[in-house]
Design a protein around this motif. Sequence first.
Motif, mmCIF file in Angstrom:
data_model
loop_
_atom_site.group_PDB
_atom_site.id
_atom_site.type_symbol
_atom_site.label_atom_id
_atom_site.label_comp_id
_atom_site.label_asym_id
_atom_site.label_seq_id
_atom_site.Cartn_x
_atom_site.Cartn_y
_atom_site.Cartn_z
ATOM 1 N N ASN A 46 44.557 72.405 18.528
ATOM 2 C CA ASN A 46 43.602 73.296 18.092
ATOM 3 C C ASN A 46 41.708 72.864 18.232
ATOM 4 O OD1 ASN A 46 43.190 73.128 15.379
ATOM 5 N ND2 ASN A 46 44.410 75.090 14.555
ATOM 6 N N TYR A 47 41.552 73.915 17.916
ATOM 7 C CA TYR A 47 39.805 73.571 18.201
ATOM 8 C C TYR A 47 39.245 73.789 16.076
ATOM 9 C CZ TYR A 47 39.563 76.021 22.498
ATOM 10 O OH TYR A 47 39.468 75.531 24.172
ATOM 11 N N ASN A 48 40.150 73.583 15.611
ATOM 12 C CA ASN A 48 39.326 73.395 14.740
ATOM 13 C C ASN A 48 40.345 71.995 13.686
ATOM 14 O OD1 ASN A 48 38.060 75.586 12.903
ATOM 15 N ND2 ASN A 48 40.426 76.313 13.099
ATOM 16 N N ASP A 49 41.091 71.072 14.813
ATOM 17 C CA ASP A 49 41.380 69.739 14.705
ATOM 18 C C ASP A 49 42.346 69.778 13.830
ATOM 19 O OD1 ASP A 49 40.102 68.495 16.897
ATOM 20 O OD2 ASP A 49 38.331 68.654 15.372
ATOM 21 N N LYS A 50 43.047 70.870 13.754
ATOM 22 C CA LYS A 50 44.717 71.368 13.079
ATOM 23 C C LYS A 50 45.074 68.847 13.141
ATOM 24 C CE LYS A 50 48.740 73.540 11.807
ATOM 25 N NZ LYS A 50 49.405 72.152 11.542
ATOM 26 N N ALA A 51 45.428 69.140 13.463
ATOM 27 C CA ALA A 51 46.706 67.664 14.076
ATOM 28 C C ALA A 51 45.901 66.410 13.440
ATOM 29 C CB ALA A 51 47.002 67.626 14.816
ATOM 30 N N LEU A 52 44.625 66.518 13.631
ATOM 31 C CA LEU A 52 44.013 65.331 13.215
ATOM 32 C C LEU A 52 43.979 65.354 11.398
ATOM 33 C CD1 LEU A 52 42.130 62.494 13.969
ATOM 34 C CD2 LEU A 52 40.138 64.343 14.497
ATOM 35 N N LYS A 53 43.275 66.609 11.512
ATOM 36 C CA LYS A 53 42.742 66.712 10.315
ATOM 37 C C LYS A 53 44.351 66.099 9.015
ATOM 38 C CE LYS A 53 39.087 69.756 10.626
ATOM 39 N NZ LYS A 53 38.796 71.283 10.370
ATOM 40 N N GLU A 54 44.896 66.832 9.738
ATOM 41 C CA GLU A 54 46.631 66.581 8.845
ATOM 42 C C GLU A 54 46.619 64.929 8.486
ATOM 43 O OE1 GLU A 54 48.748 70.929 9.532
ATOM 44 O OE2 GLU A 54 49.011 68.587 10.440
ATOM 45 N N ARG A 78 44.962 73.622 22.587
ATOM 46 C CA ARG A 78 44.244 72.671 23.507
ATOM 47 C C ARG A 78 44.786 71.422 24.394
ATOM 48 N NH1 ARG A 78 45.333 77.639 24.026
ATOM 49 N NH2 ARG A 78 44.161 79.127 24.645
ATOM 50 N N PRO A 79 44.711 70.861 25.141
ATOM 51 C CA PRO A 79 43.975 69.397 25.456
ATOM 52 C C PRO A 79 42.814 68.879 24.326
ATOM 53 C CG PRO A 79 44.537 70.250 27.851
ATOM 54 C CD PRO A 79 44.096 71.251 26.153
ATOM 55 N N ARG A 80 42.880 67.487 23.983
ATOM 56 C CA ARG A 80 41.775 67.622 23.182
ATOM 57 C C ARG A 80 41.104 65.523 23.597
ATOM 58 N NH1 ARG A 80 38.728 70.140 21.028
ATOM 59 N NH2 ARG A 80 38.490 68.890 19.548
ATOM 60 N N THR A 81 42.239 64.494 23.695
ATOM 61 C CA THR A 81 41.836 63.798 24.487
ATOM 62 C C THR A 81 42.944 62.584 25.015
ATOM 63 O OG1 THR A 81 40.750 61.460 23.435
ATOM 64 C CG2 THR A 81 42.575 62.244 22.076
ATOM 65 N N MET A 82 43.066 61.935 25.851
ATOM 66 C CA MET A 82 43.255 60.932 26.611
ATOM 67 C C MET A 82 43.809 59.988 26.006
ATOM 68 S SD MET A 82 43.404 61.612 30.408
ATOM 69 C CE MET A 82 41.599 61.384 30.116
ATOM 70 N N VAL A 83 45.019 59.360 25.554
ATOM 71 C CA VAL A 83 45.107 57.690 25.092
ATOM 72 C C VAL A 83 45.710 56.868 25.574
ATOM 73 C CG1 VAL A 83 45.814 56.512 22.614
ATOM 74 C CG2 VAL A 83 44.589 58.786 23.011
ATOM 75 N N MET A 84 45.614 55.796 26.542
ATOM 76 C CA MET A 84 46.105 55.174 27.256
ATOM 77 C C MET A 84 46.487 53.231 26.046
ATOM 78 S SD MET A 84 43.571 57.260 28.757
ATOM 79 C CE MET A 84 42.617 56.558 29.050
#
Length: 230
Positions: free
Chosen positions: A52-60, A139-145
């Motif tokens: 989300n726009y608050n970067d919930k998954a990243l911050k966790e 929302r889509p945030r980044t791609m990882v390959m």
Amino acid sequence: MSKAARYRHELKYEISYLEYIPLRQRLRAVMDKDSYADTEGQYKISSLYFDNYNDKALKEKVEGAPKREKFRIRYYNGDTSFMKLEKKMKINGLCMKHSCSITKDECERLLSGDYSWMLDSGRGLIQEFYTKIISQQLRPRTMVMYTREPYIYDAGNVRVTFDMNISTGLYATDFLKGDIEGIPAPTDGRIVLEIKYDDYMPELIRDIVQVGVVRAEAFSKYAASRQYEL
């Protein structure tokens, strides 16, 4: 949903190329190659992560929250004809993954902001994803390959993978192009060793993977790929 709806142990290490070579040789002597891998024993993975726009998954992840989840869409070897929506959960160091199929057309509609099809999809995970899109504003945030080299061992349901050549892309509209040229993620050329198993890790495998490995790392390919934005 995934076949094994249960929590599994997951260990991650960052290793050098010089550590990777002998470790791979030892694993090849006792483990089987994944049947989906190519003649080199590898395949390519392309993932699109949602937050989300608050970067919930990243911050966790960065803060080491004991209970967390993230959603992603994934395909292999640039082939968008077979795609999966995945939800990965982690509770106190144990991981579980649910997945279901999603078509390229459905993915295109999702990325364009059309969610009308999701509630009537007949797939529980997609319906759950819809509720999280609405309630958490995912929302889509980044791609990882990256390139993955996987090995399996029946006892303990062990899966050992080497992930390398990790790259990232910021534009979700490029995700369905297949063969994406990304920007190298800031991993200093190191390789990510992941070990997953059920209730126990066989002593044979434990002895092998400890060679040259100093300690487990709280590494996340998603978090590493977001470093350019932080």
